[in-house]
Write a protein that holds these residues in place. Structure first.
Motif, PDB file in Angstrom:
ATOM      1  N   THR A  44      14.546  74.211  12.242  1.00  0.00           N
ATOM      2  CA  THR A  44      15.384  74.336  11.108  1.00  0.00           C
ATOM      3  C   THR A  44      16.935  74.266  11.545  1.00  0.00           C
ATOM      4  O   THR A  44      17.684  73.555  10.773  1.00  0.00           O
ATOM      5  N   ALA A  45      17.312  75.112  12.471  1.00  0.00           N
ATOM      6  CA  ALA A  45      18.638  75.337  12.897  1.00  0.00           C
ATOM      7  C   ALA A  45      19.044  73.916  13.387  1.00  0.00           C
ATOM      8  O   ALA A  45      20.209  73.383  13.029  1.00  0.00           O
ATOM      9  N   ASN A  79      21.815  72.723   5.628  1.00  0.00           N
ATOM     10  CA  ASN A  79      21.900  73.469   4.632  1.00  0.00           C
ATOM     11  C   ASN A  79      21.617  75.027   5.211  1.00  0.00           C
ATOM     12  O   ASN A  79      20.296  75.239   5.094  1.00  0.00           O
ATOM     13  N   LYS A  80      22.415  75.900   5.276  1.00  0.00           N
ATOM     14  CA  LYS A  80      22.131  77.437   5.362  1.00  0.00           C
ATOM     15  C   LYS A  80      21.235  77.766   4.419  1.00  0.00           C
ATOM     16  O   LYS A  80      20.300  78.596   4.823  1.00  0.00           O
ATOM     17  N   SER A  81      21.277  77.568   3.168  1.00  0.00           N
ATOM     18  CA  SER A  81      20.554  78.370   1.997  1.00  0.00           C
ATOM     19  C   SER A  81      19.108  77.790   2.181  1.00  0.00           C
ATOM     20  O   SER A  81      18.025  78.531   2.067  1.00  0.00           O
ATOM     21  N   SER A  88      17.781  76.311   5.090  1.00  0.00           N
ATOM     22  CA  SER A  88      17.056  76.828   6.465  1.00  0.00           C
ATOM     23  C   SER A  88      16.777  78.207   6.376  1.00  0.00           C
ATOM     24  O   SER A  88      15.614  78.723   6.982  1.00  0.00           O
ATOM     25  N   ALA A  89      17.740  79.096   5.882  1.00  0.00           N
ATOM     26  CA  ALA A  89      17.636  80.564   5.890  1.00  0.00           C
ATOM     27  C   ALA A  89      16.364  81.081   5.074  1.00  0.00           C
ATOM     28  O   ALA A  89      15.365  81.581   5.334  1.00  0.00           O
ATOM     29  N   PHE A 109      23.901  83.473  -0.845  1.00  0.00           N
ATOM     30  CA  PHE A 109      23.352  82.183  -0.603  1.00  0.00           C
ATOM     31  C   PHE A 109      23.213  81.528  -1.992  1.00  0.00           C
ATOM     32  O   PHE A 109      23.254  81.952  -3.023  1.00  0.00           O
TER      33      PHE A 109
END
Ligand SMILES: [Zn+2]
Length: 160
Positions: free
Chosen positions: A82-83, A88-90, A92-93, A23
């Motif tokens: 968040t999903a 942006n995956k970085s 939300s994760a 990430f």
């Protein structure tokens, strides 16, 4: 645990996961530090409680401290939010990892957490400690070392 330890917990876990899973380390650790403070919205004197006093007052009045916002139910709701809203995956994760690190650290304190809220069962990890104690200082130092290690691993290859 204190806000400082929670921030470092979010940074340490996010820097490790950014390192292993590729990430964006800056976005992920910044989100992790913020995510690590979110569950304490139930506490008006916490860092986030002082930043968002009105929301904090409502949450603490309705649910009390370390109940709903320290549960799997809250994690599930935050995951869905968040999903749905953070592409942006970085980021939300990172937020989710930061919140998870908060729950783990608070489960390591004397009072534990109500992980299965609305059930009243409290979860507490072995070798639990008091907030603000010397043991917590050791945990904070350990988390700082972990963060430094992964930041070094993440960036030294790019700088040289
Ligand atoms: Zn907490």
């Amino acid at each position: 645990m204190t806000g400082k330890t929670h921030i470092m917990g979010g940074i340490a876990s996010c820097s490790a996961i950014a390192y292993y899973y590729g990430f964006d380390p800056v976005l992920m650790t910044a989100s992790g530090a913020i995510g690590a403070l979110i569950p304490d919205i139930c506490h008006t004197k916490s860092k986030i409680g002082r930043t968002l006093p009105l929301l904090s007052k409502v949450v603490s009045t309705v649910f009390g401290h370390r109940t709903f916002t320290h549960s799997l139910l809250f994690m599930l709701i935050m995951f869905l939010i968040t999903a749905a809203y953070i592409p942006n995956k970085s980021i939300s994760a990172g937020l989710m990892i930061g919140m998870a690190s908060h729950l783990v650290l608070d489960a390591w304190t004397v009072n534990g957490i109500k992980l299965l809220f609305p059930s009243a069962i409290r979860f507490r990890l072995p070798l639990y400690m008091r907030t603000g104690s010397f043991s917590e200082q050791l945990v904070l130092a350990g988390l700082t070392i972990v963060s430094c290690y992964y930041f070094y691993e993440l960036f030294h290859g790019r700088i040289s």
